[in-house]
Design a protein around this motif. Structure first.
Motif, PDB file in Angstrom:
ATOM      1  N   LEU A 139       4.835 -54.710  -7.105  1.00  0.00           N
ATOM      2  CA  LEU A 139       5.972 -55.629  -7.105  1.00  0.00           C
ATOM      3  C   LEU A 139       7.244 -54.848  -7.403  1.00  0.00           C
ATOM      4  O   LEU A 139       7.226 -53.908  -8.195  1.00  0.00           O
ATOM      5  CB  LEU A 139       5.784 -56.720  -8.163  1.00  0.00           C
ATOM      6  N   ARG A 140       8.349 -55.247  -6.776  1.00  0.00           N
ATOM      7  CA  ARG A 140       9.656 -54.635  -7.018  1.00  0.00           C
ATOM      8  C   ARG A 140      10.674 -55.718  -7.317  1.00  0.00           C
ATOM      9  O   ARG A 140      10.737 -56.722  -6.627  1.00  0.00           O
ATOM     10  CB  ARG A 140      10.123 -53.834  -5.811  1.00  0.00           C
ATOM     11  N   MET A 141      11.485 -55.455  -8.358  1.00  0.00           N
ATOM     12  CA  MET A 141      12.596 -56.335  -8.725  1.00  0.00           C
ATOM     13  C   MET A 141      13.875 -55.505  -8.629  1.00  0.00           C
ATOM     14  O   MET A 141      13.875 -54.322  -8.969  1.00  0.00           O
ATOM     15  CB  MET A 141      12.431 -56.855 -10.157  1.00  0.00           C
ATOM     16  N   PHE A 142      14.967 -56.129  -8.205  1.00  0.00           N
ATOM     17  CA  PHE A 142      16.214 -55.416  -7.988  1.00  0.00           C
ATOM     18  C   PHE A 142      17.337 -56.070  -8.776  1.00  0.00           C
ATOM     19  O   PHE A 142      17.606 -57.256  -8.606  1.00  0.00           O
ATOM     20  CB  PHE A 142      16.568 -55.422  -6.496  1.00  0.00           C
ATOM     21  N   PHE A 143      18.011 -55.286  -9.627  1.00  0.00           N
ATOM     22  CA  PHE A 143      19.109 -55.792 -10.451  1.00  0.00           C
ATOM     23  C   PHE A 143      20.344 -54.931 -10.249  1.00  0.00           C
ATOM     24  O   PHE A 143      20.250 -53.742  -9.961  1.00  0.00           O
ATOM     25  CB  PHE A 143      18.737 -55.745 -11.945  1.00  0.00           C
ATOM     26  N   GLU A 144      21.511 -55.566 -10.438  1.00  0.00           N
ATOM     27  CA  GLU A 144      22.769 -54.836 -10.476  1.00  0.00           C
ATOM     28  C   GLU A 144      23.716 -55.572 -11.407  1.00  0.00           C
ATOM     29  O   GLU A 144      23.559 -56.765 -11.653  1.00  0.00           O
ATOM     30  CB  GLU A 144      23.393 -54.697  -9.091  1.00  0.00           C
ATOM     31  N   ALA A 145      24.689 -54.833 -11.938  1.00  0.00           N
ATOM     32  CA  ALA A 145      25.681 -55.425 -12.834  1.00  0.00           C
ATOM     33  C   ALA A 145      27.060 -55.166 -12.254  1.00  0.00           C
ATOM     34  O   ALA A 145      27.463 -54.020 -12.092  1.00  0.00           O
ATOM     35  CB  ALA A 145      25.564 -54.837 -14.230  1.00  0.00           C
ATOM     36  N   LYS A 146      27.766 -56.219 -11.914  1.00  0.00           N
ATOM     37  CA  LYS A 146      29.126 -56.105 -11.359  1.00  0.00           C
ATOM     38  C   LYS A 146      30.127 -56.013 -12.499  1.00  0.00           C
ATOM     39  O   LYS A 146      29.944 -56.606 -13.553  1.00  0.00           O
ATOM     40  CB  LYS A 146      29.469 -57.337 -10.517  1.00  0.00           C
ATOM     41  N   GLY A 147      31.195 -55.257 -12.252  1.00  0.00           N
ATOM     42  CA  GLY A 147      32.297 -55.208 -13.205  1.00  0.00           C
ATOM     43  C   GLY A 147      32.095 -54.252 -14.352  1.00  0.00           C
ATOM     44  O   GLY A 147      32.954 -54.133 -15.208  1.00  0.00           O
ATOM     45  N   ASN A 148      30.987 -53.539 -14.412  1.00  0.00           N
ATOM     46  CA  ASN A 148      30.791 -52.558 -15.470  1.00  0.00           C
ATOM     47  C   ASN A 148      31.298 -51.213 -14.998  1.00  0.00           C
ATOM     48  O   ASN A 148      31.575 -51.001 -13.841  1.00  0.00           O
ATOM     49  CB  ASN A 148      29.317 -52.484 -15.878  1.00  0.00           C
ATOM     50  N   LYS A 149      31.400 -50.266 -15.940  1.00  0.00           N
ATOM     51  CA  LYS A 149      31.997 -48.981 -15.587  1.00  0.00           C
ATOM     52  C   LYS A 149      31.166 -48.252 -14.548  1.00  0.00           C
ATOM     53  O   LYS A 149      29.947 -48.347 -14.517  1.00  0.00           O
ATOM     54  CB  LYS A 149      32.202 -48.128 -16.828  1.00  0.00           C
TER      55      LYS A 149
END
Length: 158
Positions: A141-151
């Motif tokens: 299984l693969r999960m994909f995350f990202e955080a917008k607005g961080n450095k």
């Protein structure tokens, strides 16, 4: 113009002064004054290949029967990567080797583990799943995350 005089091909079609036609257009200077340094910098900038500005991706590998302390450590690293502005790919797989083989995880335990990972990712400001799950619970299984607005890369920590 006298007979036998050579005419440059560039001026062959131009009317002469004796023909009574004068060019009404303003004369444009033949040379151009250029700052060498800025001109050279512009040439270098054009010659450089375009950089790929994709967001760096980090991968966190887990298995379904991970020990609690190991899980805490990996989740901490995942939060650090997200707060640095990177994309994180969480990869689950079955434990393949080792003298201490654990049994397959139950469906309830798998759902609990996935919710724990989503909750930990949500603690980082602006983070979200940017792609749907790939694979099956209890298997690969693969999960994909990202955080917008961080450095982003190149910024310093405060």
């Amino acid at each position: 113009m006298q007979v036998g005089e050579k005419i440059h091909p560039r001026f062959a079609d131009a009317p002469g002064p004796d023909e009574g036609q004068r060019d009404s257009r303003p004369k444009i200077p033949v040379c151009k004054v250029v700052d060498k340094h800025s001109h050279r910098q512009a040439e270098i900038a054009k010659a450089k290949p375009k950089k790929n500005v994709s967001i760096p991706t980090k991968e966190v590998e887990l298995n379904w029967s991970i020990a609690p302390h190991d899980l805490d450590h990996r989740l901490k690293k995942m939060r650090e990567f997200l707060s640095d502005g990177r994309r994180v790919e969480v990869v689950f797989g079955k434990k393949r080797r080792g003298w201490m083989q654990r049994k397959d995880v139950t469906e309830g335990k798998a759902k609990e583990l996935l919710e724990m990972i989503r909750d930990q990712a949500a603690t980082v400001q602006g983070s979200k799943e940017w792609k749907a799950l790939e694979g099956e619970e209890g298997g690969e299984l693969r999960m994909f995350f990202e955080a917008k607005g961080n450095k982003q890369k190149g910024e310093t920590k405060d």
